[in-house]
Design a protein around this motif. Structure first.
Motif, short mmCIF file in Angstrom:
data_model
loop_
_atom_site.label_atom_id
_atom_site.label_comp_id
_atom_site.label_asym_id
_atom_site.label_seq_id
_atom_site.Cartn_x
_atom_site.Cartn_y
_atom_site.Cartn_z
N GLY A 125 0.83 -1.20 0.00
CA GLY A 125 0.00 0.00 0.00
C GLY A 125 0.87 1.25 0.00
N MET A 126 0.53 2.21 -0.85
CA MET A 126 1.24 3.49 -0.89
C MET A 126 0.27 4.61 -0.51
N ASP A 127 0.58 5.33 0.55
CA ASP A 127 -0.29 6.43 0.97
C ASP A 127 -0.32 7.54 -0.07
N ARG A 128 -1.50 8.11 -0.26
CA ARG A 128 -1.60 9.31 -1.06
C ARG A 128 -0.95 10.48 -0.33
N ARG A 129 -0.59 11.49 -1.07
CA ARG A 129 -0.04 12.69 -0.43
C ARG A 129 -1.08 13.29 0.52
N GLY A 130 -0.62 13.61 1.71
CA GLY A 130 -1.51 14.19 2.71
C GLY A 130 -2.07 13.19 3.69
N ALA A 131 -1.77 11.90 3.50
CA ALA A 131 -2.28 10.86 4.39
C ALA A 131 -1.11 10.12 5.04
N GLY A 132 -1.39 9.45 6.14
CA GLY A 132 -0.39 8.60 6.77
C GLY A 132 0.85 9.37 7.18
N GLU A 133 2.01 8.93 6.68
CA GLU A 133 3.28 9.55 7.04
C GLU A 133 3.36 11.01 6.58
N ASP A 134 2.60 11.35 5.56
CA ASP A 134 2.65 12.70 4.99
C ASP A 134 1.36 13.46 5.33
N LEU A 135 0.86 13.26 6.56
CA LEU A 135 -0.42 13.82 6.95
C LEU A 135 -0.43 15.34 6.77
N LEU A 136 -1.43 15.82 6.03
CA LEU A 136 -1.57 17.26 5.81
C LEU A 136 -2.44 17.84 6.93
N ASP A 137 -1.85 18.70 7.71
CA ASP A 137 -2.54 19.32 8.84
C ASP A 137 -2.12 20.78 8.89
N CYS A 138 -2.82 21.60 8.10
CA CYS A 138 -2.39 22.99 7.97
C CYS A 138 -3.53 23.98 8.12
N ALA A 139 -4.77 23.54 8.14
CA ALA A 139 -5.90 24.47 8.19
C ALA A 139 -6.10 25.02 9.59
N PRO A 140 -6.44 26.30 9.74
CA PRO A 140 -6.82 26.82 11.04
C PRO A 140 -8.04 26.06 11.57
N THR A 141 -8.03 25.76 12.85
CA THR A 141 -9.08 24.92 13.43
C THR A 141 -10.46 25.51 13.22
N ASP A 142 -10.60 26.81 13.42
CA ASP A 142 -11.93 27.41 13.29
C ASP A 142 -12.41 27.40 11.84
N ALA A 143 -11.50 27.62 10.89
CA ALA A 143 -11.90 27.60 9.48
C ALA A 143 -12.30 26.19 9.04
#
Length: 536
Positions: free
Chosen positions: A174-192
């Motif tokens: 299995g290969m994670d898509r960009r933004g998932a797993g090891e490359d988790l995308l976490d950049c959005a402000p919580t309220d937005a």
């Protein structure tokens, strides 16, 4: 032996007669010394005649390429217990009788191939095999859907459902898509992020859409600052490049691949760009590659409404459906109440109508979890939000997939919709798609601040035609109409369509009919000669 006729002092008529007799007896009489080659009495002096040209056997149109052992690749460390525990917690446990060994690793790829200065990105890999499988067993790569589990977990779940013969033939990677797993995308402000997740399904006027646009604008600004310009790399074309990097790392000339949901879309893009590297490939539940927004969102929303009808019918057909005789009416009434008063969950948080719509649509992709969804909705109807909270955490929680799904969806779309246009679409869609229409229009406007998608990918394979590719379509897939499989097969040139009259995103491993066809392709290398239709 050779004879020769010479001149004699006779009249012309006699000479002609003699010449005629010589011709009759010797089949040709020359004047003077003969320059002809020897006459072969038995043929042994004649040059050998070439044999008649043997017609080449016609290539078998249903044969798939052979499979090759892995020649190396990234290092893996054992993570069996963690991955299997994660599957169990997500409600998709591996059967107890299936023994698996799971290794975890990483693939390093360029963050943006057009910008070497941006450095590398690292994608999570999972290798799943039988405990006694050799390390060089051929690889079957799995690319999952960003709306459900990551590819790493999807590979382990698929290995748990595969017939044992498959795990004797392949190791599943299995290969994670960009933004998932090891490359988790976490950049959005919580309220937005919360504002987009909680957007009310009964608010589709232009001011409400404009407010969502501003929240999305703050997400884009923060993510660009955090990611140093790589935000646009979260897209299907980057995943296609990542697949080629993985093929190169593993070693075989051809890649064997199963793509699921939007993973099938990315895999189809890889097929069109690298047809000579295509091995045995299955695209399970692709969308329609001929559509862009808003038509693509409209088609997907219609599919989601159809999938909910299947969910409601399955519940009502049982002896003890917790949502009553009319599940759609029960859920609609619940959303109306949540629209007026959200269910508190402590620490100031609450389950809103908008978040509930998103939880429902997400779990519709996994029919194995439908009983869990039924129970969660019934509990929320009685005032207990705990079941819905468990479903929402993987979507919008601190380790959720919301940011990656938003980035991927917006980067893959080339059309931007204004708040006024989104409001107009919502007014139409809420009538045709009462559960999901407004949320779909809200998703469109949330892509407004994002840069428009990159260049249009090729619509047909580049260079030589690839071998036959299996394309699976599910009748009640909440992500894509079944016609998406037909359009994908047409675009690839030699797609072999398998239609399942079932429900969910991904047909392989969920029904014996589809599994038999796919296993024959992956193990025996035989594609179906005609389209296949499998019952529910």
């Amino acid at each position: 032996m050779r004879q020769r006729c010479g001149r004699t002092p006779v009249g012309v008529s006699l000479m002609l007669l003699v010449m005629a007799l010589c011709g009759a007896l010797l089949a040709g009489c020359a004047v003077g010394p003969s320059q002809r080659p020897p006459v072969a009495v038995r043929g042994e002096l004649l040059p050998a005649a070439p044999p008649p040209a043997a017609s080449e056997p016609a290539a078998d149109p249903d044969a798939l390429p052979g499979i090759e052992p892995v020649g190396g690749g990234p290092a893996f460390t054992d993570c069996t217990a963690d991955v299997l525990a994660g599957l169990a917690a997500a409600g998709t446990p591996v059967p107890a009788a299936r023994a698996l060994t799971v290794g975890c690793g990483q693939l390093t790829v360029p963050a943006d191939r057009s910008r070497p200065d941006l450095g590398p990105a690292r994608l999570g890999l999972t290798r799943v095999s039988a405990p006694d499988a050799p390390a060089d067993l051929p690889a079957l790569v799995v690319l999952g859907d960003t709306g459900t589990d990551g590819s790493a977990r999807a590979a382990a779940a698929l290995a748990g459902r595969m017939p044992a013969e498959m795990l004797q033939t392949y190791q599943v990677v299995g290969m994670d898509r960009r933004g998932a797993g090891e490359d988790l995308l976490d950049c959005a402000p919580t309220d937005a992020r919360a504002a987009l997740l909680d957007a009310a399904p009964d608010r589709w006027d232009t001011p409400a859409m404009s407010a969502l646009l501003e929240h999305s604008r703050s997400i884009v600004q923060d993510c660009y600052l955090l990611l140093s310009g790589t935000l646009t790399s979260y897209r299907a074309t980057s995943t296609a490049d990542d697949l080629e990097s993985l093929r190169s790392a593993l070693g075989p000339a051809r890649l064997n691949l199963v793509g699921i949901g939007d993973g099938a879309d990315a895999a189809a893009g890889w097929v069109t760009r690298h047809p000579g590297a295509v091995g045995r490939v299955v695209l399970d539940g692709p969308g329609d590659p001929t559509l862009d927004d808003p038509a693509a969102t409209e088609a997907a929303t219609a599919a989601a409404e159809s999938a909910f009808d299947a969910f409601a019918t399955a519940c009502a057909a049982g002896p003890d459906c917790p949502l009553g005789a009319d599940p759609r009416a029960t859920v609609t009434a619940l959303l109306d109440r949540l629209g007026r008063t959200a269910l508190p969950v402590g620490d100031g948080d609450a389950v809103t109508a908008g978040a509930t719509v998103r939880a429902v649509r997400s779990v519709l992709a996994q029919p194995a979890r439908w009983p869990e969804l039924q129970a969660a909705l019934a509990a929320a109807d009685g005032g207990d939000p705990a079941g819905l909270v468990r479903m929402l955490v993987p979507i919008g929680g601190p380790q959720g997939r919301f940011d990656a799904a938003l980035a991927t969806r917006c980067n893959d779309s080339r059309v931007r919709v204004t708040p006024g246009e989104a409001a107009e679409l919502a007014g139409d869609w809420v009538e045709r798609f009462p559960l999901f229409g407004t949320a779909a229009a809200q998703q469109l406007v949330s892509c407004g601040p994002w840069p428009s998608g990159g260049p249009v990918p090729p619509s047909a394979p580049q260079g030589d035609a690839p071998p036959p590719v299996l394309v699976l379509g599910t009748a009640q897939d909440p992500r894509s109409a079944q016609s998406g499989a037909d359009r994908t097969a047409e675009q690839l040139g030699d797609g072999r369509v398998v239609r399942w009259q079932g429900a969910g995103t991904g047909a392989y491993g969920h029904t014996p009919c589809v599994t038999e066809v796919v296993d024959r392709a992956l193990v025996e290398g035989r594609a179906p000669a005609e389209p296949v239709v499998c019952p529910p």
